[in-house]
Scaffold this active site. Structure first.
Site, PDB file in Angstrom:
ATOM      1  N   TYR A 144       0.832  -1.311   0.082  1.00 32.75           N
ATOM      2  CA  TYR A 144      -0.090   0.105   0.101  1.00 32.75           C
ATOM      3  C   TYR A 144       0.882   1.267  -0.092  1.00 32.75           C
ATOM      4  CZ  TYR A 144      -4.590  -2.047   0.636  1.00 32.75           C
ATOM      5  OH  TYR A 144      -5.938  -2.392   0.687  1.00 32.75           O
ATOM      6  N   LYS A 195       2.950 -15.260   2.204  1.00 32.60           N
ATOM      7  CA  LYS A 195       3.352 -15.871   0.793  1.00 32.60           C
ATOM      8  C   LYS A 195       4.834 -16.256   0.945  1.00 32.60           C
ATOM      9  CE  LYS A 195       1.703 -17.694  -3.181  1.00 32.60           C
ATOM     10  NZ  LYS A 195       1.026 -18.811  -3.045  1.00 32.60           N
ATOM     11  N   ASP A 228      -2.815 -18.069   0.113  1.00 36.66           N
ATOM     12  CA  ASP A 228      -4.041 -18.974  -0.743  1.00 36.66           C
ATOM     13  C   ASP A 228      -4.926 -19.958  -0.025  1.00 36.66           C
ATOM     14  OD1 ASP A 228      -1.497 -20.261  -0.712  1.00 36.66           O
ATOM     15  OD2 ASP A 228      -1.613 -20.889  -2.755  1.00 36.66           O
ATOM     16  N   ASP A 252      -6.468  -7.113   3.910  1.00 36.96           N
ATOM     17  CA  ASP A 252      -7.603  -6.379   3.084  1.00 36.96           C
ATOM     18  C   ASP A 252      -8.479  -7.333   2.571  1.00 36.96           C
ATOM     19  OD1 ASP A 252      -8.975  -4.071   1.945  1.00 36.96           O
ATOM     20  OD2 ASP A 252      -8.017  -4.663   0.113  1.00 36.96           O
ATOM     21  N   ASP A 256     -12.609  -9.060   3.863  1.00 36.54           N
ATOM     22  CA  ASP A 256     -13.659  -9.140   2.855  1.00 36.54           C
ATOM     23  C   ASP A 256     -14.297 -10.587   2.911  1.00 36.54           C
ATOM     24  OD1 ASP A 256     -13.631  -6.166   2.701  1.00 36.54           O
ATOM     25  OD2 ASP A 256     -14.337  -6.607   0.741  1.00 36.54           O
TER      26      ASP A 256
HETATM   27  C1  IPM Z   1     -10.641  -1.290   3.758  1.00 40.04           C
HETATM   28  C2  IPM Z   1     -10.735  -0.676   2.515  1.00 40.04           C
HETATM   29  C3  IPM Z   1      -9.678   0.119   2.114  1.00 40.04           C
HETATM   30  C4  IPM Z   1      -8.268  -0.388   2.136  1.00 40.04           C
HETATM   31  C5  IPM Z   1      -9.574   1.174   0.988  1.00 40.04           C
HETATM   32  C6  IPM Z   1     -11.003   2.052   1.071  1.00 40.04           C
HETATM   33  C7  IPM Z   1      -8.616   1.991   0.672  1.00 40.04           C
HETATM   34  O1  IPM Z   1     -10.882  -1.465   1.573  1.00 40.04           O
HETATM   35  O2  IPM Z   1     -10.424  -0.623   4.835  1.00 40.04           O
HETATM   36  O3  IPM Z   1     -10.431  -2.610   3.904  1.00 40.04           O
HETATM   37  O4  IPM Z   1      -8.076  -1.023   1.026  1.00 40.04           O
HETATM   38  O5  IPM Z   1      -7.506  -0.352   3.044  1.00 40.04           O
HETATM   39 MG    MG Z   2     -11.015  -3.444   2.151  1.00 38.60          MG
END
Ligand code: IPM
Ligand code: MG
Length: 381
Positions: A144, A195, A228, A252, A256
């Site tokens: 990042y 990884k 993975d 990240d 999700d």
């Molecule tokens: C998160 C989001 C952020 C990230 C974005 C909005 C920059 O996806 O907090 O998970 O990638 O960190």
């Molecule tokens: Mg995110």
């Protein structure tokens, strides 16, 4: 002597941020009124609206308030209006910039399944039983922020985009330390995800995490997993995890993915924490994981529970009120048990309610539970 008031800063931000923040803010006011949580609350401008009004995404007054806050409740950032802002200004005020300036290196994303929402999840009931894990994501390093980065044009006219994954041993160790300390408060198990079979940064990650464990956390059980495989394990058998620690980009993605165990991204809270400073205070941003969701912004249909559960994390981690955090999480569970469902967690047979009505449902449960809670607290003393 009355205890010092904590300084809570609200940044509703973009998209559905203001809608979900309004509900979290009502709950916070309830906590101040009914439970004596010692906090003063102030809202500041941030995001596309702030840019329209002041020419800055992160106006100086907001930036100052963030530095001085005991806890920051953040709504969401991004969306079409935000994307239309010149890139330099967007970068200067970005969430990534905030994370970096406040040194929020540890991002905590709890994944706890709630039986009332099993139906809303894409996973089977038997897989969801007993899931109670926390993802600790390194938040201010890795790809990042790594340099060099950019898009260049090659001599043959092709374009090439590039980013750099980089970690130092101290960056790895501080987030690993945080994860080990969390594990000590939980089931005592850490799974570190990398990884290392392909990336040097992953080799270093694995070595440093293991070395720290061997030197200082021998009471914690440490395992390592390739990312993975971890993605697969999270959907195959999420109950196996206690604390999962990983880098910025893997965290990240995996968070999700893990979110679906909870039925919807709309349910997920997070805390982003900086180093403890003098007096024990640490910068802390509490934020629902869902983001700005421009497609439903302004419609009043967003799920405010991610924001409300983020407030519960703030009560526990910054405001020194773990009992109120338990109370609030209990009220959210009770509201769901009673059938409160926004559209993202809708279920046949149950009416779909609005963002505001979900806030009402939680407040109703707080009002209902509070006297009993009081009695329990007294019985304990
Ligand atoms: C998160 C989001 C952020 C990230 C974005 C909005 C920059 O996806 O907090 O998970 O990638 O960190
Ligand atoms: Mg995110």
């Amino acid at each position: 002597m009355p205890s010092k008031k904590m300084n809570v800063v609200l940044l509703p931000g973009d998209g559905i941020g203001p809608e979900v923040m309004a509900e979290a803010s009502r709950v916070l006011n309830w906590m101040i009124e009914h439970r004596g949580v010692p906090a003063t609350v102030q809202e500041f401008q941030y995001g596309a609206e702030a840019y329209r009004l002041t020419g800055a995404v992160l106006p100086p007054a907001t930036e100052k308030a963030l530095q001085e806050a005991d806890a920051i409740l953040f709504g969401a950032t991004g969306g079409p209006e935000f994307d239309a802002i010149p890139k330099v200004e967007r970068r200067r005020g970005s969430l990534l910039h905030i994370r970096r300036t406040l040194e929020l290196y540890a991002n905590v994303r709890p994944i706890v399944t709630i039986p009332a929402l099993y139906e809303a999840s894409s996973l089977k009931n038997r897989v969801l039983q007993g899931v109670d894990m926390v993802i600790v994501r390194e938040l201010i390093g890795g790809i990042y922020f790594g340099e060099p980065r950019g898009i260049e044009t090659l001599p043959d006219g092709q374009r090439r985009g590039f980013n750099t994954q980089t970690y130092t041993s101290s960056e790895i160790r501080r987030v690993a330390r945080f994860a080990f300390e969390q594990a000590r408060l939980r089931k005592g198990r850490v799974c570190s995800v990398d990884k290392a079979n392909v990336m040097e940064s992953g080799v270093l990650w694995r070595e440093e995490v293991q070395a720290l464990r061997d030197a200082e956390f021998q009471d914690v059980e440490l395992t390592h997993m390739y990312v993975d495989n971890c993605a697969m394990q999270i959907v195959r058998a999420p109950a196996q995890f206690d604390v999962l620690v990983t880098d910025n980009i893997f965290g990240d993605i995996l968070s999700d993915c893990a979110a679906m165990a909870c039925g919807s991204l709309g349910m997920l809270p997070s805390a982003s924490l900086g180093p403890a400073r003098e007096g024990g205070r640490r910068s802390a941003v509490y934020e629902p994981v869902h983001g700005s969701a421009p497609d439903i912004a302004g419609k009043g249909i967003a799920n405010p529970l991610g924001a409300i559960l983020s407030l519960a994390m703030a009560l526990r981690l910054s405001l020194g009120r773990p009992s109120e955090a338990d109370l609030l999480e209990g009220a959210v569970g009770a509201a769901l048990d009673a059938g409160a469902r926004t559209s993202d967690i809708r279920e046949e047979r149950l009416p779909v309610i609005s963002c505001r009505q979900m806030g009402d449902a939680v407040l109703r449960e707080l009002d209902r539970v509070e006297p009993r809670f009081e009695a329990r607290a007294e019985a304990r003393t």
